[in-house]
Design an enzyme around this catalytic site. Sequence first.
Site, PDB file in Angstrom:
ATOM      1  N   LYS A  52       2.686  -3.849   6.243  1.00 49.67           N
ATOM      2  CA  LYS A  52       2.776  -4.150   4.801  1.00 49.67           C
ATOM      3  C   LYS A  52       4.227  -4.096   4.327  1.00 49.67           C
ATOM      4  O   LYS A  52       4.676  -4.949   3.563  1.00 49.67           O
ATOM      5  CB  LYS A  52       1.921  -3.158   4.003  1.00 49.67           C
ATOM      6  N   SER A  68       0.807  -1.221   0.000  1.00 47.40           N
ATOM      7  CA  SER A  68       0.000   0.000   0.000  1.00 47.40           C
ATOM      8  C   SER A  68       0.838   1.268   0.000  1.00 47.40           C
ATOM      9  O   SER A  68       1.946   1.311   0.548  1.00 47.40           O
ATOM     10  CB  SER A  68      -0.895   0.002   1.242  1.00 47.40           C
ATOM     11  N   TYR A 109      -0.573  -0.187   9.737  1.00 50.71           N
ATOM     12  CA  TYR A 109      -0.903  -0.897   8.494  1.00 50.71           C
ATOM     13  C   TYR A 109       0.272  -0.815   7.516  1.00 50.71           C
ATOM     14  O   TYR A 109       0.723  -1.828   6.974  1.00 50.71           O
ATOM     15  CB  TYR A 109      -2.152  -0.271   7.895  1.00 50.71           C
TER      16      TYR A 109
END
Lengths: 323, 323
Positions: free
Chosen positions: A150, A122, A146
């Site tokens: 990732k 992302s 997050y």
Amino acid sequence: MKITILGGGGFLGRKLAQRLAAEGGLDGRPIAELTLFDLAEPAPLEAPFPVRRLAGDVASAADVAKAVPEGTSVVFHLAAVVSAAAEADFDLGMRVNLHGTLAVIEACRKLSTPPRVLFTSSVASFGGGQSALLPDEARQVPGNSYGAQKAAAELLLADASRRGMLDLVSIRLPTVIVRPGRPNKAASSFVSAILREPLLGLETPLPVGEDFRVWVCSPRRAVDWFLHAAVMDTAPLGIDRGVNPPGLAVSVGEMLAALTPAERALVRSEPDAVIAGIVGGWPAEFAATRAKKLGFAPQEGVPAILAAFREDDLAATRADRGM
Amino acid sequence: MKITILGGGGFLGRKLAQRLAAEGGLDGRPIAELTLFDLAEPAPLEAPFPVRRLAGDVASAADVAKAVPEGTSVVFHLAAVVSAAAEADFDLGMRVNLHGTLAVIEACRKLSTPPRVLFTSSVASFGGGQSALLPDEARQVPGNSYGAQKAAAELLLADASRRGMLDLVSIRLPTVIVRPGRPNKAASSFVSAILREPLLGLETPLPVGEDFRVWVCSPRRAVDWFLHAAVMDTAPLGIDRGVNPPGLAVSVGEMLAALTPAERALVRSEPDAVIAGIVGGWPAEFAATRAKKLGFAPQEGVPAILAAFREDDLAATRADRGM
């Protein structure tokens, strides 16, 4: 060929599955079996090949091993806890985003032939902010759990790929618009809402200024990228398996200009310093030079994104919301 | 203050413990207790404060929690499976280098005050090769499992730091010379051996050319950096907790020039394409601009490195090798 979609019940997983069903094959080879795996059993899919639908925990090596049977050629690893949820619940994010990826490595290395793995990373793994035009060499310094999970998963998958356990392509997805459904508490929720809600005839707040720029792609283009990553020659990537795909850098004003005046009037300025602070840290644009050379198609403009939403998702969104 | 050294039985962990014992305190505060933790129980240490010596598994959250009791102010996390071993045994490297770090996060977040954590990452997390002069912004694209695990651990620790579970400084250590002991199968073994073996009166092979350049530091300077990282103000780091410390870029020829002619004659050219291929991928130099601004002392030249080895380790190395 056997294909598995982890996160096959999600928004993008479902669209990918539907595309595979429509095409019947991949890279000129027929699909022998498609496995859809998610926390809840994915909905039935009409397809010209057998479809297995499995419910399981992506952090469980045993569950993932069942979803990735011997002979699997391609694994689309889309299973994730997204940004707002991973920030609210550290342990849940670590479990799904990190340990889930470790389970995928374990499943792949047991296969007699290393499968192609498409991993969705992302733009949230980068910083940079509104003034950024990030080169392909930009370092990932994530400002949220997050993005950190990732980026760490990318590193561990790339090492597994270098060792021959799997054959990786990681795609760092832009903000995907237009998402169906309702406005939610994700900081990026407004990026879809300012297009979706007016098309539904509903008012919606705009928490940032019209000059705010964001790096976006459509669900259709994201699926194009997944399919390209599944069949491309990975030799030119060397050990660097992360790709910043050619999304679209667009301002809120440019997005709103694609609406009719009546639709545009439904978007009300409601400045929100908290949301502006979060999304203001995301990079607004990437060079994406390498991805273009590797054959990833550039994202078309906002009118094409809106047209795709009207064709693919508007009716279903109306129905889901009882309209 | 309570201090813990994970990997307290290792080469650098032992030197750090001895320095703390000699100084008796840190940052002007007395040390109330030092815990040395390693796979095997660390050797006794003479110190003006109580020393706990624990054997345990760094990948076990329960074991690490015992090593990091309530009230711990500083955790030096040096426990690692090094490059050659992590490349030979993927599961062992993942267990110690990745899951060990997760156990450290778990232990730290249980404390009522987040401790300072010094994490030893590595130059092996970068590529670049002989021509590289890596800026502070250089991306980590590791070509080995050790480097991948270290880079992933950095990301996860930095996120835990951002969330207030701990207060991190990650130092990407250069190749540490002169290591005591014997030549081993690590690709970098020769970098220490070409200085150590001649000082012991022994012949040693040189697998690369004299123009081969390497980024090094002494054990003394590494310990200086650990202690600075333990007490420095971390606010200027922001969320980017990784530091490339100011090591020394030196050629093999410059290293050999620090030996006497008789010692120099003991180093025999024996080109080894395999070793040259591995070490040729490592970056030869870093700008280290940020670290200098942050107060990390630059590495002195080869004569100082040799002098430190003579003072600190030569006699013990002779004794260990029955000489």
